[in-house]
Design an enzyme around this catalytic site. Structure first.
Site, PDB file in Angstrom:
ATOM      1  N   GLY A  87       0.779  -1.229   0.000  1.00  0.00           N
ATOM      2  CA  GLY A  87       0.000   0.000   0.000  1.00  0.00           C
ATOM      3  C   GLY A  87       0.811   1.279   0.000  1.00  0.00           C
ATOM      4  O   GLY A  87       0.245   2.368   0.113  1.00  0.00           O
ATOM      5  N   GLN A  88       2.135   1.181  -0.138  1.00  0.00           N
ATOM      6  CA  GLN A  88       2.955   2.387  -0.156  1.00  0.00           C
ATOM      7  C   GLN A  88       2.704   3.164  -1.449  1.00  0.00           C
ATOM      8  O   GLN A  88       2.786   2.606  -2.545  1.00  0.00           O
ATOM      9  CB  GLN A  88       4.441   2.034  -0.031  1.00  0.00           C
ATOM     10  CG  GLN A  88       5.328   3.251   0.102  1.00  0.00           C
ATOM     11  CD  GLN A  88       6.797   2.892   0.333  1.00  0.00           C
ATOM     12  OE1 GLN A  88       7.182   1.718   0.321  1.00  0.00           O
ATOM     13  NE2 GLN A  88       7.611   3.901   0.535  1.00  0.00           N
ATOM     14  N   THR A  89       2.372   4.444  -1.318  1.00  0.00           N
ATOM     15  CA  THR A  89       2.114   5.279  -2.491  1.00  0.00           C
ATOM     16  C   THR A  89       3.148   6.376  -2.670  1.00  0.00           C
ATOM     17  O   THR A  89       3.309   6.893  -3.770  1.00  0.00           O
ATOM     18  CB  THR A  89       0.712   5.923  -2.413  1.00  0.00           C
ATOM     19  OG1 THR A  89       0.616   6.661  -1.199  1.00  0.00           O
ATOM     20  CG2 THR A  89      -0.377   4.860  -2.476  1.00  0.00           C
ATOM     21  N   HIS A  94       7.995   6.859   5.494  1.00  0.00           N
ATOM     22  CA  HIS A  94       7.236   7.620   6.489  1.00  0.00           C
ATOM     23  C   HIS A  94       6.494   6.627   7.382  1.00  0.00           C
ATOM     24  O   HIS A  94       5.954   5.638   6.919  1.00  0.00           O
ATOM     25  CB  HIS A  94       6.280   8.628   5.850  1.00  0.00           C
ATOM     26  CG  HIS A  94       5.343   8.050   4.848  1.00  0.00           C
ATOM     27  ND1 HIS A  94       5.741   7.621   3.597  1.00  0.00           N
ATOM     28  CD2 HIS A  94       4.016   7.844   4.904  1.00  0.00           C
ATOM     29  CE1 HIS A  94       4.695   7.180   2.929  1.00  0.00           C
ATOM     30  NE2 HIS A  94       3.630   7.295   3.710  1.00  0.00           N
ATOM     31  N   HIS A  96       3.508   6.057  10.094  1.00  0.00           N
ATOM     32  CA  HIS A  96       2.241   6.603  10.572  1.00  0.00           C
ATOM     33  C   HIS A  96       2.135   6.368  12.073  1.00  0.00           C
ATOM     34  O   HIS A  96       2.233   5.223  12.523  1.00  0.00           O
ATOM     35  CB  HIS A  96       1.057   5.906   9.880  1.00  0.00           C
ATOM     36  CG  HIS A  96       0.965   6.186   8.424  1.00  0.00           C
ATOM     37  ND1 HIS A  96       0.127   7.151   7.902  1.00  0.00           N
ATOM     38  CD2 HIS A  96       1.609   5.628   7.365  1.00  0.00           C
ATOM     39  CE1 HIS A  96       0.252   7.168   6.586  1.00  0.00           C
ATOM     40  NE2 HIS A  96       1.153   6.254   6.237  1.00  0.00           N
TER      41      HIS A  96
END
Length: 122
Positions: A87-89, A94, A96
């Site tokens: 799901g890394q876009t 970074h 969360h």
């Protein structure tokens, strides 16, 4: 530094140390949702140095103290997406730091396992 990377430009900085910085997420999943970001342009957690991981951890602890004071959450989720399949876009590491609040969902059991919804409750 990647000129096309939105996280190489330290905008809306909340806290920082020598190797990492933090900002509020522009699309928060809860009040106080922070992103903790490496200053060096690096794709994901597994590409960091030991020193960067220590800096990320130290800044995470500072961020938690700040969020405890300002938002008084009941818990936290900490998440890192590594690779598009996860799901890394944005291909700049970074973390969360997501404050959680009693009753924010009906049944929080399973926590981060919810990335695959049918596997969350066990």
């Amino acid at each position: 530094m990647d000129r096309n990377c939105i996280f190489c430009n330290q905008e809306e900085l909340i806290l920082e140390n020598e190797l990492a910085w933090a900002r509020y997420d522009k699309y928060p999943v809860s009040p106080g949702h922070l992103l903790i970001i490496t200053k060096r342009h690096v794709a994901d957690f597994f590409d960091t140095t030991l020193e960067e991981r220590q800096a990320l951890n130290n800044l995470s602890e500072e961020c938690k103290k700040m969020l405890d004071r300002e938002y008084s959450p009941d818990g936290y989720n900490i998440g890192v997406n590594c690779g598009t399949a996860a799901g890394q876009t944005i291909m700049h590491l970074h973390i969360h730091l997501i404050p959680r609040y009693q009753g924010d969902i009906d049944n929080p059991r399973g926590g981060v396992r919810g990335v695959i919804p049918e596997k969350r409750i066990y």
